[in-house]
Design an enzyme around this catalytic site. Structure first.
Site, PDB file in Angstrom:
ATOM      1  N   ARG A  17      33.436  30.424  36.261  1.00 18.20           N
ATOM      2  CA  ARG A  17      32.297  29.522  36.162  1.00 18.20           C
ATOM      3  C   ARG A  17      31.009  30.319  36.332  1.00 18.20           C
ATOM      4  O   ARG A  17      31.017  31.392  36.947  1.00 18.20           O
ATOM      5  CB  ARG A  17      32.373  28.433  37.230  1.00 18.20           C
ATOM      6  CG  ARG A  17      32.441  28.960  38.652  1.00 18.20           C
ATOM      7  CD  ARG A  17      33.188  28.052  39.601  1.00 18.20           C
ATOM      8  NE  ARG A  17      34.559  27.831  39.217  1.00 18.20           N
ATOM      9  CZ  ARG A  17      35.560  28.681  39.474  1.00 18.20           C
ATOM     10  NH1 ARG A  17      35.309  29.821  40.101  1.00 18.20           N
ATOM     11  NH2 ARG A  17      36.771  28.415  39.093  1.00 18.20           N
ATOM     12  N   ASP A 237      36.280  37.890  45.452  1.00 18.05           N
ATOM     13  CA  ASP A 237      35.959  36.462  45.564  1.00 18.05           C
ATOM     14  C   ASP A 237      36.233  35.910  46.956  1.00 18.05           C
ATOM     15  O   ASP A 237      35.503  35.033  47.447  1.00 18.05           O
ATOM     16  CB  ASP A 237      36.655  35.633  44.487  1.00 18.05           C
ATOM     17  CG  ASP A 237      38.154  35.872  44.381  1.00 18.05           C
ATOM     18  OD1 ASP A 237      38.725  36.585  45.234  1.00 18.05           O
ATOM     19  OD2 ASP A 237      38.762  35.342  43.433  1.00 18.05           O
ATOM     20  N   ASN A 296      48.108  37.348  52.368  1.00 18.85           N
ATOM     21  CA  ASN A 296      48.122  36.691  51.065  1.00 18.85           C
ATOM     22  C   ASN A 296      49.358  35.812  50.932  1.00 18.85           C
ATOM     23  O   ASN A 296      50.487  36.304  51.025  1.00 18.85           O
ATOM     24  CB  ASN A 296      48.151  37.735  49.936  1.00 18.85           C
ATOM     25  CG  ASN A 296      46.822  38.414  49.720  1.00 18.85           C
ATOM     26  OD1 ASN A 296      46.082  38.081  48.819  1.00 18.85           O
ATOM     27  ND2 ASN A 296      46.523  39.400  50.567  1.00 18.85           N
TER      28      ASN A 296
END
Length: 471
Positions: A17, A237, A296
């Site tokens: 985005r 991110d 993770n």
């Protein structure tokens, strides 16, 4: 101080985005001007990142942003970690391999033969993931690709290069390569030499808030933003997402939940103990030199791949909201599988793999899509809760609340079950935490806001409304 307008290019593992952010001392607003997929593309030689298409979509989004407002002061780029493009004389030599490609099996064995994992962990503090950049580079070395390249640029750094002509490596993302010193103060030259990798392909480091360059060349005409600064943010991110976790104290854990679930706590110093290594926890760089001590977890990839499989089988679109609602109403106890099992990493028929995992252990197999979805969410919540409690135990940091940000914060069932299994309150939101963290770091560099990460988080807390789920 006055408000400023900046643009964030935010590339997640499945979608990207371009967002406009308006930021000031008491203002924090986002407006999405473009959304696009970021999925992989399968070619004859393996799975790749179509980074050229990503750049085209991002540049087009920036052009839309420029036509929407006329006072964009800066641009920041964040993306997922570990993947990179090999360059020579400023040219991309080929589409980057995608981390889910699975080409690194032999490279992992080769690396560990010369540098056992315990020694690697002491040098870089990273959990073992077979797709970490150092294993990918070892695979490229074995294939002869590094012979032809003079630089390797991580995905957000590659886009920044195409916009500005300046090559660099932002430090939070560089920390995920396994080739950075564990204190984040430079490339680990000794380790790089030991792994027989060319030190010359690694560019100079920049830190969040520094200017990478200014939009120029063909990028200026493509975006309509000639001369606008490209500012380094937490280009991993998750590093940007953690900036925007609305923690108002120091006793919280975070879960940045999307395709992956990044579960951990923020620390001042890395944890390099044998117990941390054996628990497969990682120490990654955060903004302002913080350490993201986390694990993770496979994340909502398990659900999205299941939905993709079912839609391919039926030829019909699935209403995910309705499916999650039905899963929330399931009263029968569902089995829990190990969401961290590596068999779930590649694309493919996820429900069959989950069913096989359960059957191999003599556990009941869900007999409907609704039951399978409930099984997936229960398993994710169990993995999240376990990672939070383990992070607290390994780091010695008290955790009295969990913040879930990102797309997964919209999943009420996941939030409720995580609170239940962890025995801790869960605060859900904001959804666009990564873009918020991106614009906040830019705005601070421009002087529109000031202060520590805690001050930035207080601004997030004042301008968003996280939802609370009690155990």
């Amino acid at each position: 101080m006055s408000t400023t307008t900046v643009a964030a290019v935010d590339l997640g593992a499945s979608s990207g985005r371009v967002m406009l952010g308006r930021v000031g001392p008491d203002e924090l607003r986002l407006n999405a001007v473009a959304r696009f997929p970021t999925g992989s593309v399968a070619l004859r030689d393996g799975l790749h990142v179509n980074v050229v298409e990503l750049y085209r979509a991002a540049a087009e989004g920036l052009r839309t942003a420029a036509s929407t407002v006329d006072d964009i002061a800066s641009i920041g780029i964040d993306a997922w970690a570990v993947d990179y493009g090999l360059m020579r004389d400023g040219r991309l030599l080929g589409l980057p391999f995608h981390y889910r490609d699975g080409r690194t099996d032999a490279a992992v064995a080769d690396v560990h033969a010369s540098t056992p994992f315990a020694e690697l962990y002491a040098e870089n503090g990273l959990q073992f993931l077979p797709f970490n950049t150092l294993y990918q580079l070892a695979a490229d070395r074995a294939a002869g690709y590094l012979h032809y390249s003079d630089s390797a640029l991580l995905i957000p750094d590659l886009l920044a290069y195409w916009l500005t002509g300046n090559a660099s490596a932002e430090v939070t993302n560089a920390s995920t390569t396994g080739l950075l010193r564990v204190d984040g103060r430079g490339w680990n030259d000794k380790l790089i030499e030991r792994l027989r990798l060319p030190r010359s392909i690694l560019p100079s480091l920049v830190r969040p808030g520094e200017t990478i360059g200014h939009i120029s060349g063909t990028a200026a005409s493509t975006t309509g933003l000639e001369g606008v600064a490209v500012t380094a943010v937490g280009s991993h991110d998750t590093a940007s997402a953690v900036v925007a976790v609305p923690m108002t104290g120091t006793d919280a854990a975070y879960i940045s939940c999307g395709t992956w679930g990044l579960v951990g706590v923020e620390l001042e110093h890395p944890v390099l103990s044998d117990a941390a290594r054996e628990a497969n926890f990682t120490n990654e760089g955060g903004v302002d030199g913080r350490v993201r001590f986390l694990h993770n977890v496979m994340g909502l990839w398990l659900l999205s791949e299941s939905v993709r499989t079912w839609e391919a089988e039926s030829g019909e679109a699935i209403d995910l909201v309705a499916l999650l609602g039905a899963a929330a109403a399931v009263s029968d106890e569902q089995p829990v599988f190990d969401a961290n099992d590596s068999r779930f990493l590649p694309p493919g028929d996820m429900p069959s793999r989950i069913s096989a995992w359960l059957a191999e252990r003599g556990m009941p197999v869900p007999q409907s899509r609704t039951a399978m979805v409930r099984c997936i969410i229960e398993s994710l919540a169990d993995a999240f809760a376990d990672a939070v409690l383990t992070a607290s135990a390994l780091s010695g940091k008290t955790v009295s609340a969990i913040h879930i940000v990102g797309g997964g914060s919209q999943n009420d069932l996941l939030c409720r079950l995580t609170a239940k299994r962890a025995g801790l309150p869960v605060f859900a939101g904001p959804v666009e935490a990564t873009a918020l963290g991106n614009v906040l770091v830019q705005a601070r560099a421009l002087g529109a806001v000031t202060g520590s990460l805690e001050a930035l988080r207080h601004l997030v807390a004042r301008t968003t409304s996280p939802r609370r789920f009690d155990p």
